[in-house]
Design an enzyme around this catalytic site. Structure first.
Site, short mmCIF file in Angstrom:
data_model
loop_
_atom_site.label_atom_id
_atom_site.label_comp_id
_atom_site.label_asym_id
_atom_site.label_seq_id
_atom_site.Cartn_x
_atom_site.Cartn_y
_atom_site.Cartn_z
N ARG A 1 22.22 109.51 7.39
CA ARG A 1 22.97 108.24 7.36
C ARG A 1 22.63 107.34 6.18
NH1 ARG A 1 23.03 110.47 11.91
NH2 ARG A 1 20.90 110.93 11.35
N THR A 2 21.35 107.13 5.96
CA THR A 2 20.99 106.11 4.97
C THR A 2 21.50 106.52 3.59
OG1 THR A 2 19.06 105.64 6.31
CG2 THR A 2 19.08 104.73 4.07
N LYS B 1 6.45 119.64 -11.05
CA LYS B 1 5.60 119.99 -12.21
C LYS B 1 4.43 119.03 -12.34
CE LYS B 1 9.87 120.79 -14.65
NZ LYS B 1 10.63 120.16 -15.72
N ARG C 1 13.52 106.25 -0.12
CA ARG C 1 12.94 106.57 1.19
C ARG C 1 11.66 107.34 0.94
NH1 ARG C 1 15.66 108.73 6.60
NH2 ARG C 1 16.25 106.53 6.53
N HIS D 1 12.44 99.47 7.69
CA HIS D 1 13.73 100.08 7.39
C HIS D 1 14.73 98.92 7.41
CE1 HIS D 1 16.85 102.88 6.90
NE2 HIS D 1 16.57 103.76 7.85
N1 CP Z 1 19.09 105.82 10.91
C1 CP Z 1 18.63 106.53 9.85
O1 CP Z 1 17.79 106.04 9.04
O2 CP Z 1 19.14 107.77 9.75
P1 CP Z 1 18.77 108.83 8.62
O3 CP Z 1 17.31 109.17 8.79
O4 CP Z 1 19.68 109.99 8.84
O5 CP Z 1 18.99 108.17 7.28
#
Ligand code: CP
Length: 305
Positions: free
Chosen positions: A51-52, A80, A101, A129
């Site tokens: 999703r993110t 590397k 992320r 998040h």
């Molecule tokens: N809700 C969420 O962060 O989903 P993903 O881990 O798929 O990005």
């Protein structure tokens, strides 16, 4: 704000500003097509995501921009031996805004310190998040017209899930009537989160059984048990499968109860709920695109139309 690192950097007025822009986009999406033409969103995902990453990519493309980046660090020059710092410096010169992320707490903050382009935390470590929380709060606001005065239950892994830690910190900006924090004792929220709620005058109660509170809830936010973040697999084995929300479990629920989940969901929500009025999690994911469009516009434009 330039960087989006922690949800605690955002006050109620900032979030409501974002909600208003999101409302405007939803009312007339075509008005915003092309507003970020020529802009490039870079992404560096050191952990899996559906999703993110895809919603940020969808958001920038709907605004006329483009996205570049990676989701498999092993297929970049990190393999590397290139450093995290130099990897971010490359995204800095190739893009206008960067989403990161990472499994380590503080990775996005570090990136913001070394990068001249705006950094958005797409989830790092166990606690932050922020853009997920923005879309979670927007979903509640959109569905109920308010976040204040609602009884909100949060169920599952309240210790390791960064979506929950972020959500609880974000909810402290509002005035929910009550929060029920529903988890096994092993997965209760950390003390600093509970202290933050206390300091923010948010009434909350720690409970173990959904059944004891289901009839009071307006919102039930469910999260999976985060197997990958447990330091001890024995600890995980003691709590796995602790909850499964079924239609039967909702027999005493209010008609207007809505269930949110950041997704991915595993077995904590029975699939029989997916097509019921209670399930709001697919709409929640969809709002994620619009909230992230609003965020990109707010950061990259002097003034949002
Ligand atoms: N809700 C969420 O962060 O989903 P993903 O881990 O798929 O990005």
């Amino acid at each position: 704000m330039r960087d989006i690192i922690s949800i605690t950097d955002f006050k109620r007025r900032d979030l409501e500003f974002l909600f208003r822009i999101t409302d405007r986009i939803l009312e007339n999406p075509s008005r915003y097509f092309g507003t970020l033409r020529g802009k490039i969103l870079g992404y560096a995902f050191f952990e899996p995501s559906t999703r993110t990453r895809l919603s940020f990519e969808s958001a920038i493309k709907r605004l006329g921009g483009q996205a570049i980046g990676f989701v498999e660090p092993s297929k970049t020059s990190l393999k590397k031996g290139e450093s995290f710092k130099d990897t971010i410096k490359m995204l800095e010169v190739y893009s206008d805004i960067i989403v990161i992320r990472h499994p380590a707490d503080g990775a996005a903050k570090y990136a913001a310190e070394i990068c001249r382009k705006p950094i958005i935390n797409g989830g790092d470590g166990k606690f932050q998040h922020p853009t997920q929380t923005m879309l979670d709060l927007y979903t509640i606001y959109r569905e109920f017209g308010t976040i204040d005065n609602l009884v909100i239950g949060v169920l599952g892994d309240l210790k390791y899930a960064r979506t929950i830690n972020s959500l609880l910190l974000g909810l402290a900006n509002f005035k929910p009537k009550k929060l029920y924090l529903i988890s096994p004792p092993l997965l209760r929220p950390r003390e600093f989160i509970l202290d933050y709620l206390l300091e923010s005058n948010i009434g909350f109660e720690l409970v173990e059984r959904l059944n004891d509170v289901i009839s009071e809830l307006d919102v039930l936010y469910v999260v999976r048990i985060q197997k990958e973040r447990f330091p001890d697999i024995m600890e995980y084995n003691r709590v796995k499968g602790a909850y499964r929300v079924t239609l039967k479990a909702l027999s005493e629920a209010k008609e207007h109860l809505r269930i949110l989940h950041p997704l991915p969901k595993l077995d904590e929500i029975a699939p029989e709920l997916d097509n019921t009025k209670y399930a709001l999690y697919y709409e929640q994911a969809q709002y994620g695109v619009y909230v992230r469009m609003a965020l990109l516009l707010s950061i990259l434009l002097e003034e949002v139309p």
